[in-house]
Design a protein around this motif. Structure first.
Motif, mmCIF file in Angstrom:
data_model
loop_
_atom_site.group_PDB
_atom_site.id
_atom_site.type_symbol
_atom_site.label_atom_id
_atom_site.label_comp_id
_atom_site.label_asym_id
_atom_site.label_seq_id
_atom_site.Cartn_x
_atom_site.Cartn_y
_atom_site.Cartn_z
ATOM 1 N N ALA A 92 0.835 -1.194 0.000
ATOM 2 C CA ALA A 92 0.000 0.000 0.000
ATOM 3 C C ALA A 92 0.870 1.244 0.000
ATOM 4 O O ALA A 92 1.894 1.297 0.670
ATOM 5 C CB ALA A 92 -0.906 0.014 1.232
ATOM 6 N N SER A 132 -2.427 5.696 4.251
ATOM 7 C CA SER A 132 -2.352 4.321 4.745
ATOM 8 C C SER A 132 -1.618 4.261 6.062
ATOM 9 O O SER A 132 -0.897 5.191 6.446
ATOM 10 C CB SER A 132 -1.631 3.432 3.721
ATOM 11 O OG SER A 132 -2.392 3.307 2.549
ATOM 12 N N GLU A 134 -11.462 -1.066 7.622
ATOM 13 C CA GLU A 134 -10.670 -2.107 6.970
ATOM 14 C C GLU A 134 -10.984 -3.490 7.508
ATOM 15 O O GLU A 134 -10.501 -4.494 6.987
ATOM 16 C CB GLU A 134 -9.172 -1.804 7.133
ATOM 17 C CG GLU A 134 -8.527 -2.305 8.415
ATOM 18 C CD GLU A 134 -8.888 -1.480 9.644
ATOM 19 O OE1 GLU A 134 -8.473 -1.875 10.754
ATOM 20 O OE2 GLU A 134 -9.598 -0.462 9.533
ATOM 21 N N ARG A 176 -11.508 -6.187 0.876
ATOM 22 C CA ARG A 176 -10.927 -6.426 2.195
ATOM 23 C C ARG A 176 -10.656 -7.916 2.462
ATOM 24 O O ARG A 176 -9.955 -8.261 3.399
ATOM 25 C CB ARG A 176 -11.886 -5.911 3.280
ATOM 26 C CG ARG A 176 -12.188 -4.432 3.180
ATOM 27 C CD ARG A 176 -10.971 -3.585 3.513
ATOM 28 N NE ARG A 176 -11.261 -2.168 3.468
ATOM 29 C CZ ARG A 176 -11.135 -1.406 2.373
ATOM 30 N NH1 ARG A 176 -10.728 -1.946 1.239
ATOM 31 N NH2 ARG A 176 -11.406 -0.114 2.421
ATOM 32 N N SER A 221 -5.960 -5.836 4.253
ATOM 33 C CA SER A 221 -5.880 -4.396 4.024
ATOM 34 C C SER A 221 -5.053 -3.807 5.151
ATOM 35 O O SER A 221 -4.544 -4.537 6.018
ATOM 36 C CB SER A 221 -7.282 -3.775 3.992
ATOM 37 O OG SER A 221 -7.195 -2.391 3.709
#
Length: 236
Positions: free
Chosen positions: A1, A34, A178, A194, A198
């Motif tokens: 991410a 993130s 998440e 998800r 995640s």
């Protein structure tokens, strides 16, 4: 991410809104962060974006801003954002402030109801005409992807709106949900995003035309975009 990402582009709104601050097509800055589990992280980025943009516009385009303030909005005052502190209140506190107000509102403030423009502007005025963060909105008011605070008895989500003088809501954001089990009860088609894992994340959006309204003192959002598109404006 990726840790920090953003986009700036057109956004489309299907809701049938006929107001001075709504368009069917407008531009928005959207940011996602993130590896964050704190709403404070989102608030810091929102405030930094607002302060940096305002300081840059006031320093690089002072004549343009002065022109609008002289002929369009004589009473508008945009204080350099670096010199004031933003106010921060919870949704619960906001509702109590509105209930105790001497002003009569068209929409009666009640817990569990969305804040209307008249409420937002009053809250800004109550806090001294500075930008105001309102956090932790009722669970049933917000979209399924906003993170459940797991609190009670007044169930809320980790959401935040930034209210500014003359406009009301400018930015809206939240921590994102998440956790797969929490999503299963809300929206089935979202689960695949998800299912395989995640990371904790959050984000927000800032309407560009509303920002122009704020800094230029323009009352109607249709006057700050070259080709305003709004509900029922295109006859077929």
């Amino acid at each position: 991410a990726f840790t920090h990402v953003f986009t700036f582009g057109p956004t489309f709104r299907a809701e049938n809104s006929q107001s001075r601050r709504h368009l069917a097509e407008f531009y928005m800055v959207e940011a996602e962060l993130s590896f964050t589990e704190s709403l404070q992280d989102i608030i810091v980025v929102m405030e930094d974006l607002f302060k940096t943009a305002t300081s840059t516009v006031l320093s690089k385009c002072p004549r343009d801003v002065e022109l609008f303030h002289k002929y369009i909005a004589p009473a508008q005052k945009v204080i350099n954002a670096f010199y004031f502190s933003f106010c921060r209140i919870s949704y619960n506190e906001a509702v109590e402030i509105l209930k105790q107000a001497s002003q009569t509102f068209t929409f009666k403030p009640e817990w569990g109801c969305d804040l209307q423009t008249e409420h937002e502007k009053y809250l800004v005025k109550h806090c001294g005409e500075v930008p105001v963060f309102v956090i932790n909105y009722p669970y049933d008011l917000k979209p399924f992807y906003m993170r459940d605070n797991e609190d009670g008895p007044q169930h809320t989500v980790a959401a935040v709106d930034l209210l500014v003088p003359g406009v009301g809501e400018l930015c809206g954001g939240s921590l994102r949900e998440e956790r797969l089990p929490f999503l299963e009860s809300r929206l089935q088609r979202y689960l695949d995003l998800r299912k395989f894992g995640s990371v904790p994340h959050g984000g927000f959006g800032m309407g560009f035309e509303r920002y122009l309204q704020y800094i230029l003192g323009v009352d109607n959002i249709k006057d700050v975009i070259p080709f305003p598109r709004f509900s029922h404006s295109c006859l077929l």
